[in-house]
Design a protein around this motif. Structure first.
Motif, PDB file in Angstrom:
ATOM      1  N   ASP A  43      -6.970   1.773   9.584  1.00  0.00           N
ATOM      2  CA  ASP A  43      -6.494   0.919   8.492  1.00  0.00           C
ATOM      3  C   ASP A  43      -6.500   1.626   7.146  1.00  0.00           C
ATOM      4  O   ASP A  43      -6.301   0.974   6.110  1.00  0.00           O
ATOM      5  N   ALA A  44      -6.717   2.933   7.129  1.00  0.00           N
ATOM      6  CA  ALA A  44      -6.893   3.641   5.851  1.00  0.00           C
ATOM      7  C   ALA A  44      -5.681   3.477   4.934  1.00  0.00           C
ATOM      8  O   ALA A  44      -5.815   3.125   3.758  1.00  0.00           O
ATOM      9  N   VAL A  45      -4.487   3.734   5.454  1.00  0.00           N
ATOM     10  CA  VAL A  45      -3.286   3.667   4.622  1.00  0.00           C
ATOM     11  C   VAL A  45      -3.024   2.237   4.173  1.00  0.00           C
ATOM     12  O   VAL A  45      -2.763   1.975   2.989  1.00  0.00           O
ATOM     13  N   ALA A  46      -3.094   1.285   5.112  1.00  0.00           N
ATOM     14  CA  ALA A  46      -2.826  -0.112   4.768  1.00  0.00           C
ATOM     15  C   ALA A  46      -3.844  -0.644   3.764  1.00  0.00           C
ATOM     16  O   ALA A  46      -3.488  -1.394   2.839  1.00  0.00           O
ATOM     17  N   PHE A  47      -5.115  -0.265   3.917  1.00  0.00           N
ATOM     18  CA  PHE A  47      -6.138  -0.751   3.003  1.00  0.00           C
ATOM     19  C   PHE A  47      -5.914  -0.219   1.593  1.00  0.00           C
ATOM     20  O   PHE A  47      -5.959  -0.980   0.616  1.00  0.00           O
ATOM     21  N   LEU A  48      -5.662   1.083   1.460  1.00  0.00           N
ATOM     22  CA  LEU A  48      -5.450   1.643   0.125  1.00  0.00           C
ATOM     23  C   LEU A  48      -4.126   1.177  -0.480  1.00  0.00           C
ATOM     24  O   LEU A  48      -4.006   1.080  -1.700  1.00  0.00           O
ATOM     25  N   GLN A  49      -3.154   0.845   0.367  1.00  0.00           N
ATOM     26  CA  GLN A  49      -1.930   0.224  -0.135  1.00  0.00           C
ATOM     27  C   GLN A  49      -2.249  -1.107  -0.827  1.00  0.00           C
ATOM     28  O   GLN A  49      -1.613  -1.466  -1.820  1.00  0.00           O
ATOM     29  N   SER A  50      -3.245  -1.807  -0.332  1.00  0.00           N
ATOM     30  CA  SER A  50      -3.610  -3.107  -0.893  1.00  0.00           C
ATOM     31  C   SER A  50      -4.570  -2.994  -2.070  1.00  0.00           C
ATOM     32  O   SER A  50      -4.841  -4.010  -2.736  1.00  0.00           O
ATOM     33  N   MET A  51      -5.085  -1.800  -2.353  1.00  0.00           N
ATOM     34  CA  MET A  51      -6.097  -1.642  -3.400  1.00  0.00           C
ATOM     35  C   MET A  51      -5.608  -0.836  -4.607  1.00  0.00           C
ATOM     36  O   MET A  51      -6.091  -1.047  -5.725  1.00  0.00           O
ATOM     37  N   LEU A  52      -4.690   0.098  -4.400  1.00  0.00           N
ATOM     38  CA  LEU A  52      -4.256   0.987  -5.481  1.00  0.00           C
ATOM     39  C   LEU A  52      -2.928   0.528  -6.069  1.00  0.00           C
ATOM     40  O   LEU A  52      -2.179  -0.223  -5.444  1.00  0.00           O
TER      41      LEU A  52
END
Length: 265
Positions: free
Chosen positions: A62-71
């Protein structure tokens, strides 16, 4: 990178009202005082300046999806081997930190200001809930100049920034990078802007914000200011005819303080 164009002089970054010239932009990349008035590039081909960044690896499905939602920028659109500039914000759109984000397959490397990296990791860990993503320190480094060993690259107005597996040592002195950064109008977190500022006040909206991606912390005030309002402070360039004062010095118009100084070159 090729030599940067510029005139002879001294400049700095800072903040102030829109109608006053106090702050960011043009600096001269030259050694005119030492070369009889002739502009001479202060860096050369083959040099590599190691930027003062602390790198964190984000891994997991989920690394890419999570940082997409945070940055603030569009991490999901980042190609393998590419890089982008982004911010981590509070819900009120104050800057926690800026960072360069590099993609290495399904993993990402976040290059953060050393003084902010712990808060970045703490903020992300508190927000991940059940997402499958881990954050670990990595010996990777970001260099400006010779990027022959680059694993990923970010193009900037001051030239390419390259992510390398390990630091190439002390590298070259960073005066050349600082001059190129100032000349290109790239502010430095902790000097030219800080956690009390919104992205528009820091002058980084065009580089750091995507208005077409999904939600992230601070998105609503960022969008509201962008579409319906205006920032009360902004970065401006100021030419100075003598040695500039240290960062944080007041800039005045008459007896009224209208801004403060930041980076100089």
């Amino acid at each position: 990178p090729p030599p940067l164009p510029g005139l002879c002089g001294r400049h700095w970054f800072g903040t102030g009202p829109h109608d006053l010239l106090v702050g960011i932009s043009l600096a001269e990349v030259c050694l005119s005082a030492a070369t009889g008035g002739r502009c001479t590039p202060i860096y050369s081909y083959g040099m590599a300046v190691v930027l003062d960044r602390s790198c964190v690896r984000a891994s997991g499905r989920d690394a890419v999806a999570f940082l997409q939602s945070m940055l603030t920028n569009d991490v999901d659109a980042l190609a393998d081997g590419g890089g982008l500039y982004a911010l981590l914000l509070t819900p009120k759109a104050r800057v926690v930190a800026d960072m360069e984000v590099f993609r290495l397959g399904d993993e990402l490397v976040l290059a953060c200001p050393p003084q902010a990296v712990d808060e970045v990791v703490d903020t992300l860990v508190r927000s991940r809930f059940r997402k499958k993503v881990e954050f670990d320190a990595t010996p990777a480094a970001v260099v400006w100049g010779d990027g022959a060993a680059a694993m990923a690259t970010l193009q900037t107005a001051a030239g390419a920034l390259s992510l390398v597996a390990t630091s190439p040592g002390a590298g070259e002195p960073d005066e050349a990078w600082q001059a190129a950064r100032v000349e290109a109008g790239i502010p430095l977190f902790g000097v030219d802007f800080d956690a009390d500022m919104m992205p528009a006040e820091a002058g980084v909206v065009e580089r750091a914000i995507s208005f077409t991606k999904g939600c992230y912390p601070g998105q609503e005030p960022v969008a509201r200011l962008h579409y319906r309002g205006h920032a009360n402070r902004a970065m401006r360039g100021l030419r100075y005819q003598a040695d500039p004062p240290p960062p944080g010095s007041p800039v005045t118009a008459g007896e009224r303080q209208v801004g403060r100084t930041g980076s100089s070159a």
